[in-house]
Design a protein around this motif. Structure first.
Motif, PDB file in Angstrom:
ATOM      1  N   GLY A 169     -18.558   6.995   4.255  1.00 14.48           N
ATOM      2  CA  GLY A 169     -17.306   7.600   3.821  1.00 14.48           C
ATOM      3  C   GLY A 169     -16.160   6.620   3.994  1.00 14.48           C
ATOM      4  O   GLY A 169     -16.133   5.851   4.955  1.00 14.48           O
ATOM      5  N   PHE A 170     -15.247   6.656   3.051  1.00 17.36           N
ATOM      6  CA  PHE A 170     -14.053   5.818   3.088  1.00 17.36           C
ATOM      7  C   PHE A 170     -12.845   6.741   3.204  1.00 17.36           C
ATOM      8  O   PHE A 170     -12.667   7.622   2.361  1.00 17.36           O
ATOM      9  N   VAL A 171     -12.026   6.535   4.228  1.00 14.33           N
ATOM     10  CA  VAL A 171     -10.748   7.236   4.307  1.00 14.33           C
ATOM     11  C   VAL A 171      -9.705   6.215   3.878  1.00 14.33           C
ATOM     12  O   VAL A 171      -9.415   5.267   4.607  1.00 14.33           O
ATOM     13  N   THR A 172      -9.201   6.403   2.678  1.00 18.42           N
ATOM     14  CA  THR A 172      -8.276   5.434   2.078  1.00 18.42           C
ATOM     15  C   THR A 172      -6.935   6.129   1.839  1.00 18.42           C
ATOM     16  O   THR A 172      -6.558   6.408   0.711  1.00 18.42           O
ATOM     17  N   TYR A 173      -6.270   6.409   2.926  1.00 19.14           N
ATOM     18  CA  TYR A 173      -5.019   7.159   2.886  1.00 19.14           C
ATOM     19  C   TYR A 173      -3.889   6.336   2.274  1.00 19.14           C
ATOM     20  O   TYR A 173      -3.075   6.853   1.544  1.00 19.14           O
ATOM     21  N   SER A 174      -3.874   5.051   2.564  1.00 18.77           N
ATOM     22  CA  SER A 174      -2.809   4.187   2.038  1.00 18.77           C
ATOM     23  C   SER A 174      -3.233   3.553   0.715  1.00 18.77           C
ATOM     24  O   SER A 174      -4.427   3.440   0.415  1.00 18.77           O
ATOM     25  N   ASN A 175      -2.248   3.133  -0.054  1.00 17.98           N
ATOM     26  CA  ASN A 175      -2.546   2.413  -1.291  1.00 17.98           C
ATOM     27  C   ASN A 175      -3.283   1.115  -0.997  1.00 17.98           C
ATOM     28  O   ASN A 175      -4.195   0.729  -1.735  1.00 17.98           O
ATOM     29  N   ALA A 220      -5.371   0.524   1.402  1.00 17.54           N
ATOM     30  CA  ALA A 220      -6.774   0.832   1.687  1.00 17.54           C
ATOM     31  C   ALA A 220      -7.540   1.115   0.396  1.00 17.54           C
ATOM     32  O   ALA A 220      -8.689   0.688   0.242  1.00 17.54           O
ATOM     33  N   LYS A 221      -6.906   1.826  -0.528  1.00 15.98           N
ATOM     34  CA  LYS A 221      -7.553   2.090  -1.820  1.00 15.98           C
ATOM     35  C   LYS A 221      -7.881   0.769  -2.521  1.00 15.98           C
ATOM     36  O   LYS A 221      -8.953   0.605  -3.104  1.00 15.98           O
ATOM     37  N   GLN A 222      -6.956  -0.171  -2.439  1.00 15.10           N
ATOM     38  CA  GLN A 222      -7.151  -1.470  -3.081  1.00 15.10           C
ATOM     39  C   GLN A 222      -8.190  -2.307  -2.338  1.00 15.10           C
ATOM     40  O   GLN A 222      -9.114  -2.853  -2.960  1.00 15.10           O
ATOM     41  N   GLU A 223      -8.043  -2.414  -1.021  1.00 14.78           N
ATOM     42  CA  GLU A 223      -8.899  -3.307  -0.241  1.00 14.78           C
ATOM     43  C   GLU A 223     -10.325  -2.804  -0.090  1.00 14.78           C
ATOM     44  O   GLU A 223     -11.272  -3.580  -0.179  1.00 14.78           O
ATOM     45  N   LEU A 224     -10.513  -1.510   0.153  1.00 12.82           N
ATOM     46  CA  LEU A 224     -11.848  -0.982   0.411  1.00 12.82           C
ATOM     47  C   LEU A 224     -12.578  -0.536  -0.850  1.00 12.82           C
ATOM     48  O   LEU A 224     -13.808  -0.613  -0.914  1.00 12.82           O
ATOM     49  N   LEU A 225     -11.833  -0.052  -1.844  1.00 10.65           N
ATOM     50  CA  LEU A 225     -12.458   0.507  -3.038  1.00 10.65           C
ATOM     51  C   LEU A 225     -12.215  -0.312  -4.296  1.00 10.65           C
ATOM     52  O   LEU A 225     -12.773  -0.004  -5.346  1.00 10.65           O
ATOM     53  N   GLY A 226     -11.351  -1.317  -4.204  1.00  6.07           N
ATOM     54  CA  GLY A 226     -11.074  -2.160  -5.361  1.00  6.07           C
ATOM     55  C   GLY A 226     -10.212  -1.497  -6.421  1.00  6.07           C
ATOM     56  O   GLY A 226     -10.240  -1.901  -7.586  1.00  6.07           O
ATOM     57  N   VAL A 227      -9.438  -0.475  -6.032  1.00 10.79           N
ATOM     58  CA  VAL A 227      -8.530   0.157  -6.998  1.00 10.79           C
ATOM     59  C   VAL A 227      -7.429  -0.857  -7.322  1.00 10.79           C
ATOM     60  O   VAL A 227      -6.749  -1.342  -6.416  1.00 10.79           O
ATOM     61  N   PRO A 228      -7.239  -1.194  -8.583  1.00 14.55           N
ATOM     62  CA  PRO A 228      -6.229  -2.187  -8.934  1.00 14.55           C
ATOM     63  C   PRO A 228      -4.805  -1.718  -8.586  1.00 14.55           C
ATOM     64  O   PRO A 228      -4.441  -0.575  -8.874  1.00 14.55           O
ATOM     65  N   ALA A 229      -4.034  -2.609  -7.994  1.00 19.25           N
ATOM     66  CA  ALA A 229      -2.640  -2.300  -7.664  1.00 19.25           C
ATOM     67  C   ALA A 229      -1.874  -1.893  -8.919  1.00 19.25           C
ATOM     68  O   ALA A 229      -1.030  -0.992  -8.876  1.00 19.25           O
ATOM     69  N   ALA A 230      -2.186  -2.528 -10.038  1.00 15.48           N
ATOM     70  CA  ALA A 230      -1.496  -2.211 -11.296  1.00 15.48           C
ATOM     71  C   ALA A 230      -1.783  -0.777 -11.744  1.00 15.48           C
ATOM     72  O   ALA A 230      -0.923  -0.121 -12.331  1.00 15.48           O
ATOM     73  N   LEU A 231      -2.979  -0.279 -11.467  1.00 16.51           N
ATOM     74  CA  LEU A 231      -3.329   1.094 -11.819  1.00 16.51           C
ATOM     75  C   LEU A 231      -2.505   2.080 -10.993  1.00 16.51           C
ATOM     76  O   LEU A 231      -1.970   3.062 -11.517  1.00 16.51           O
ATOM     77  N   PRO A 242      -6.539   8.484 -13.246  1.00 15.44           N
ATOM     78  CA  PRO A 242      -7.118   7.135 -13.247  1.00 15.44           C
ATOM     79  C   PRO A 242      -7.447   6.625 -11.840  1.00 15.44           C
ATOM     80  O   PRO A 242      -8.480   5.966 -11.645  1.00 15.44           O
ATOM     81  N   VAL A 243      -6.598   6.945 -10.879  1.00 15.70           N
ATOM     82  CA  VAL A 243      -6.855   6.470  -9.515  1.00 15.70           C
ATOM     83  C   VAL A 243      -8.027   7.230  -8.894  1.00 15.70           C
ATOM     84  O   VAL A 243      -8.881   6.631  -8.227  1.00 15.70           O
ATOM     85  N   ALA A 244      -8.125   8.528  -9.126  1.00 14.48           N
ATOM     86  CA  ALA A 244      -9.261   9.291  -8.596  1.00 14.48           C
ATOM     87  C   ALA A 244     -10.573   8.742  -9.151  1.00 14.48           C
ATOM     88  O   ALA A 244     -11.557   8.576  -8.412  1.00 14.48           O
ATOM     89  N   ARG A 245     -10.589   8.445 -10.448  1.00 17.52           N
ATOM     90  CA  ARG A 245     -11.792   7.870 -11.066  1.00 17.52           C
ATOM     91  C   ARG A 245     -12.109   6.504 -10.448  1.00 17.52           C
ATOM     92  O   ARG A 245     -13.265   6.207 -10.120  1.00 17.52           O
ATOM     93  N   ALA A 246     -11.082   5.670 -10.319  1.00 17.20           N
ATOM     94  CA  ALA A 246     -11.282   4.321  -9.774  1.00 17.20           C
ATOM     95  C   ALA A 246     -11.760   4.374  -8.322  1.00 17.20           C
ATOM     96  O   ALA A 246     -12.575   3.538  -7.907  1.00 17.20           O
ATOM     97  N   MET A 247     -11.268   5.341  -7.569  1.00 20.10           N
ATOM     98  CA  MET A 247     -11.721   5.497  -6.177  1.00 20.10           C
ATOM     99  C   MET A 247     -13.213   5.822  -6.123  1.00 20.10           C
ATOM    100  O   MET A 247     -13.956   5.223  -5.345  1.00 20.10           O
TER     101      MET A 247
END
Length: 166
Positions: free
Chosen positions: A53-59, A61-72, A82-87
């Motif tokens: 499980g990943f707890v990615t509360y901060s933006n 963390a979303k970027q670093e742990l899950l690779g969610v693009p900052a631009a997204l 889009p962010v939920a899908r990317a997560m």
């Protein structure tokens, strides 16, 4: 964690469904802060289904742990489809799971806006087979605890849908 017996029962059923399908599960959580994984791991023997499980509360963390693009995140906000899908897709890439479920939302009591009110929650569910689902729920101002519990239940429902589709 104050356990909700109906959610524990729902978690047990979901674990059995994943077990029967031979699918490992990962979670990527923001507004639920680990509650989805918490309810799943409340069940003895869950380690044969819950991969991580990943707890990615901060933006960050979303970027670093899950690779969610900052631009997204900049374009749509953290609470968005889009962010939920990317997560969820990022959790698939960063794990050995066959299905990953994600949640990002506004649990309140503050933090809402006209466009993204308290109670707005986006869910993603990705399969290692390439399918990604999304759901948006507007729970309203039920209170932080109720919104988070409703989000856990909705995440379980979405995983069950993915199991039926894959």
């Amino acid at each position: 964690m104050i356990a909700d017996e109906a959610l524990i029962e729902k978690a047990a059923g979901l674990l059995q469904a994943c077990r029967s399908a031979g699918v490992m599960l990962a979670t990527a959580e923001s507004c639920t802060g680990g509650l989805i994984a918490g309810y799943l791991t409340e069940i003895a023997g869950s380690s044969d289904v819950v991969e991580r499980g990943f707890v990615t509360y901060s933006n960050a963390a979303k970027q670093e742990l899950l690779g969610v693009p900052a631009a997204l995140i900049a374009a749509h906000g953290a609470v968005s489809a889009p962010v939920a899908r990317a997560m969820a897709e990022g959790a698939i890439r960063a794990s050995h799971a066959g299905i990953a479920v994600s949640v990002t939302g506004v649990a309140g009591p503050g933090g809402g806006s006209a466009q993204k009110p308290v109670g707005l929650v986006h869910f993603g569910c990705a399969s290692s087979k390439g399918l990604t689902l999304h759901r948006e729920r507007r729970f309203g101002e039920l209170g932080r605890h109720a919104i988070r519990l409703a989000s856990v239940a909705e995440a379980f429902d979405l995983v069950e849908e993915m199991l039926r589709l894959t």
